[in-house]
Design an enzyme around this catalytic site. Structure first.
Site, PDB file in Angstrom:
ATOM      1  N   ASP A   1      -5.768   5.116  -5.276  1.00  0.00           N
ATOM      2  CA  ASP A   1      -6.454   5.852  -4.212  1.00  0.00           C
ATOM      3  C   ASP A   1      -6.974   7.203  -4.717  1.00  0.00           C
ATOM      4  O   ASP A   1      -6.838   7.538  -5.907  1.00  0.00           O
ATOM      5  CB  ASP A   1      -5.482   6.007  -3.031  1.00  0.00           C
ATOM      6  CG  ASP A   1      -6.179   5.934  -1.676  1.00  0.00           C
ATOM      7  OD1 ASP A   1      -7.370   6.259  -1.604  1.00  0.00           O
ATOM      8  OD2 ASP A   1      -5.515   5.565  -0.687  1.00  0.00           O
TER       9      ASP A   1
ATOM     10  N   ASP B   1       0.856  -1.197   0.000  1.00  0.00           N
ATOM     11  CA  ASP B   1       0.000   0.000   0.000  1.00  0.00           C
ATOM     12  C   ASP B   1       0.893   1.249   0.000  1.00  0.00           C
ATOM     13  O   ASP B   1       2.036   1.222  -0.484  1.00  0.00           O
ATOM     14  CB  ASP B   1      -0.963  -0.059   1.195  1.00  0.00           C
ATOM     15  CG  ASP B   1      -2.264   0.695   0.944  1.00  0.00           C
ATOM     16  OD1 ASP B   1      -2.252   1.931   1.055  1.00  0.00           O
ATOM     17  OD2 ASP B   1      -3.292   0.057   0.635  1.00  0.00           O
ATOM     18  N   ASP B   2       0.388   2.348   0.514  1.00  0.00           N
ATOM     19  CA  ASP B   2       1.102   3.629   0.485  1.00  0.00           C
ATOM     20  C   ASP B   2       2.454   3.521   1.208  1.00  0.00           C
ATOM     21  O   ASP B   2       2.624   2.663   2.076  1.00  0.00           O
ATOM     22  CB  ASP B   2       0.231   4.702   1.147  1.00  0.00           C
ATOM     23  CG  ASP B   2       0.521   6.097   0.629  1.00  0.00           C
ATOM     24  OD1 ASP B   2       1.572   6.308  -0.009  1.00  0.00           O
ATOM     25  OD2 ASP B   2      -0.323   6.992   0.865  1.00  0.00           O
TER      26      ASP B   2
ATOM     27  N   ASP C   1     -12.916   4.088   4.264  1.00  0.00           N
ATOM     28  CA  ASP C   1     -12.046   3.049   4.818  1.00  0.00           C
ATOM     29  C   ASP C   1     -12.711   2.266   5.959  1.00  0.00           C
ATOM     30  O   ASP C   1     -13.370   2.851   6.819  1.00  0.00           O
ATOM     31  CB  ASP C   1     -10.763   3.663   5.397  1.00  0.00           C
ATOM     32  CG  ASP C   1      -9.786   4.078   4.306  1.00  0.00           C
ATOM     33  OD1 ASP C   1     -10.112   3.944   3.111  1.00  0.00           O
ATOM     34  OD2 ASP C   1      -8.696   4.552   4.677  1.00  0.00           O
TER      35      ASP C   1
ATOM     36  N   TRP D   1     -13.379   5.495  -2.696  1.00  0.00           N
ATOM     37  CA  TRP D   1     -14.109   5.515  -1.417  1.00  0.00           C
ATOM     38  C   TRP D   1     -15.631   5.532  -1.586  1.00  0.00           C
ATOM     39  O   TRP D   1     -16.369   5.926  -0.671  1.00  0.00           O
ATOM     40  CB  TRP D   1     -13.686   6.721  -0.560  1.00  0.00           C
ATOM     41  CG  TRP D   1     -12.220   6.970  -0.488  1.00  0.00           C
ATOM     42  CD1 TRP D   1     -11.238   6.023  -0.439  1.00  0.00           C
ATOM     43  CD2 TRP D   1     -11.551   8.246  -0.455  1.00  0.00           C
ATOM     44  NE1 TRP D   1     -10.005   6.629  -0.372  1.00  0.00           N
ATOM     45  CE2 TRP D   1     -10.167   7.984  -0.377  1.00  0.00           C
ATOM     46  CE3 TRP D   1     -11.996   9.578  -0.466  1.00  0.00           C
ATOM     47  CZ2 TRP D   1      -9.218   9.015  -0.338  1.00  0.00           C
ATOM     48  CZ3 TRP D   1     -11.058  10.601  -0.414  1.00  0.00           C
ATOM     49  CH2 TRP D   1      -9.686  10.314  -0.353  1.00  0.00           C
ATOM     50  N   GLY D   2     -16.105   5.166  -2.778  1.00  0.00           N
ATOM     51  CA  GLY D   2     -17.547   5.147  -2.996  1.00  0.00           C
ATOM     52  C   GLY D   2     -18.171   6.520  -3.155  1.00  0.00           C
ATOM     53  O   GLY D   2     -19.401   6.634  -3.203  1.00  0.00           O
TER      54      GLY D   2
ATOM     55  N   ARG E   1     -13.983   0.334  -4.721  1.00  0.00           N
ATOM     56  CA  ARG E   1     -14.393   0.532  -3.340  1.00  0.00           C
ATOM     57  C   ARG E   1     -15.763   1.204  -3.325  1.00  0.00           C
ATOM     58  O   ARG E   1     -16.002   2.149  -4.069  1.00  0.00           O
ATOM     59  CB  ARG E   1     -13.354   1.374  -2.613  1.00  0.00           C
ATOM     60  CG  ARG E   1     -12.125   0.570  -2.167  1.00  0.00           C
ATOM     61  CD  ARG E   1     -12.362  -0.093  -0.821  1.00  0.00           C
ATOM     62  NE  ARG E   1     -12.629   0.955   0.148  1.00  0.00           N
ATOM     63  CZ  ARG E   1     -11.682   1.680   0.741  1.00  0.00           C
ATOM     64  NH1 ARG E   1     -10.406   1.445   0.499  1.00  0.00           N
ATOM     65  NH2 ARG E   1     -12.006   2.637   1.587  1.00  0.00           N
TER      66      ARG E   1
END
Ligand SMILES: *[C@@H]1O[C@H](CO)[C@@H](O)[C@H](O)[C@H]1NC(C)=O
Ligand SMILES: *[C@@H]1O[C@H](CO)[C@@H](O)[C@H](O)[C@H]1NC(C)=O
Ligand SMILES: *[C@@H]1O[C@H](CO)[C@@H](O)[C@H](O)[C@H]1NC(C)=O
Ligand SMILES: *[C@@H]1O[C@H](CO)[C@@H](O)[C@H](O)[C@H]1NC(C)=O
Length: 421
Positions: A178, A100-101, A233, A212-213, A229
């Site tokens: 992201d 990930d990040d 989160d 994030w939707g 997504r």
């Protein structure tokens, strides 16, 4: 393609069963009352729209964020790959090792290319990919459709082609993309350029959207990514997990092979929920055809964590090739906390999760008509947590007492009708 394959199959089953149930379908599907949940509904799904050949079933693997956040390095990634093998998780399908990040250096190089952090990933990502591939696993990477990542490393907005080419040159297999520092540009304008950039590398790279939707990606991401997504989160609490399950449920009709709703990565094993709550989390994620991306330290799991993540029968529900997302079908009890979630599987079977979200134990029952089955249909029932066939010939309904915050998970197999035998 205007109509899709499964829509046709489902319509055909419904049509043929109406016409001549006994000869054609092994059991008949009854007409649902208006407003009832149709567990077969995948009417919004478009088969394999992005055509990169990936995600025929939801992705499985591990991601560094939920447990390690920014505290990552190449040693950890290698040890994680080793642990996926030694624990047997890789053999069960957990094959993506996703960074990930925080893998990137704070700035691009003089040619404007992304470079790995020289302290924590000093051997480079290509070497790491070689290591992971050597174990038969795949390597995932992370960036943001913005000017920076969420941890303020260089983002890939307006660098899509360069960055996709860089990852492909390192033999990367997966991108989580992201939504931080996005300049207020709409997701629908920022995410497709990376799809095209990944495609033009010629390497099949799994494309996981993480906006994030916010802009209801189920409505538009089917031809953009392999998963999207649907929510903010997740965190390691019962409240977060249950609320995310409900939010993700709304989009069930949009998922299918090639493109899945993503309610975020698993928290199983991170300590914020108890054994039964984690069992519920894993069962519902599997039923919802969610990505099964482990979010704990797989180098150091308890026996209970291993037991949950290694349940082959639950994993088989998630990876069932029919690829229809299971959903919440009925609720009862205070605030609807006694819940039946269900969905169809291959072989004319159903998965049913009886989920107790109440503060005390309660009996939950699934009735055949909520699945679209005639109540006289004889059904055999297997318990996926006990690993036992529990009933040979249930009719009309089936119920059990379920502990608070626990669930019981079953596969229901309707018997062939007498006429057919
Ligand atoms: C690129 O897109 C085309 C058209 O959708 C598809 O046929 C091809 O398989 C894709 N290639 C990759 C590497 O994703
Ligand atoms: C790598 O990261 C892990 C997990 O955060 C940490 O325990 C370990 O000390 C780190 N190793 C190095 C060499 O920095
Ligand atoms: C976890 O998620 C819940 C529900 O979405 C939210 O209310 C809570 O603030 C979150 N907790 C943390 C520590 O982020
Ligand atoms: C392993 O996990 C336990 C909690 O389950 C924790 O107390 C312990 O510190 C961990 N060990 C390492 C080496 O991370």
């Amino acid at each position: 393609m205007a109509t899709n394959y499964w829509q046709v199959v489902v319509l055909a089953i419904v049509f043929l069963s109406t016409v001549s149930a006994a000869r054609v379908a092994p059991f008949s599907i009854i007409q649902k009352p208006d407003g009832a949940v149709n567990v077969f509904d995948n009417s919004k799904y478009g088969l394999l729209q992005i055509s990169n050949g990936l995600a025929l079933t939801p992705q499985m693997g591990w991601n560094s964020w939920n447990f390690f956040a920014c505290n990552i390095n190449e040693t950890l990634i290698k040890e994680t790959a080793d642990a996926l093998i030694s624990t047997g998780l890789a053999d069960l399908g957990y094959t993506y090792v996703n960074i990930d990040d925080c893998w990137e250096s704070l700035t691009r190089d003089l040619k404007g290319q992304l470079v790995p952090d020289s302290k924590t990933f000093s051997s480079g990502i290509k070497a790491l990919a070689d290591y992971v591939h050597g174990k038969g696993l795949k390597l995932g990477i992370y960036s943001s459709a913005g000017v920076f990542t969420c941890q303020v490393r260089p983002g890939s907005l307006f660098h899509e082609n360069d960055d996709a080419a860089t990852w492909a040159s390192w033999d990367v297999d997966y991108l989580k993309y992201d939504n931080c520092f996005n300049l207020g540009i709409k997701p629908i304008d920022r995410y497709p350029p990376m799809r095209d950039a990944l495609n033009s590398t010629g390497r099949a790279i799994f494309y996981s959207l993480c906006e994030w939707g916010v802009d209801d990606p189920a409505l538009w991401a089917g031809n953009v990514g392999n998963s999207w997504r649907t929510t903010d989160d997740i965190n390691d609490t019962w409240e977060s997990m249950t609320s995310i399950a409900d939010l993700n449920d709304k989009w069930a009709a949009y998922a299918g092979p090639g493109g899945w709703n993503d309610p975020d990565m698993l928290e199983v094993g991170n300590g914020g929920m108890n054994y039964l709550e984690y069992r519920s989390h894993f069962s519902i994620w599997a039923l919802m055809k969610a990505p099964l991306l482990i979010g704990c330290d797989v180098r150091n799991m308890t026996t209970e964590t291993v037991e949950i993540l290694s349940n082959k029968e639950v994993i088989a529900v998630n990876q069932d090739p029919l690829g229809i997302q299971g959903r919440k079908v009925t609720v009862s009890g205070t605030d609807g906390c006694l819940q039946v979630w269900a969905g169809p599987l291959t072989g004319n079977r159903f998965v049913v999760v009886l989920w107790n979200r109440c503060p005390e134990a309660g009996t939950i029952e699934v009735s055949w008509d909520t699945l679209g089955l005639e109540s006289s249909t004889s059904v055999s029932i297997r318990d996926l947590w006990k690993h036992e066939d529990v009933v040979a010939d249930a009719v009309a309904s089936f119920g059990v007492l379920v502990d608070s915050h626990s669930c019981e998970m079953f596969v229901l197999t309707p018997k062939l009708s007498r006429f057919q035998a």
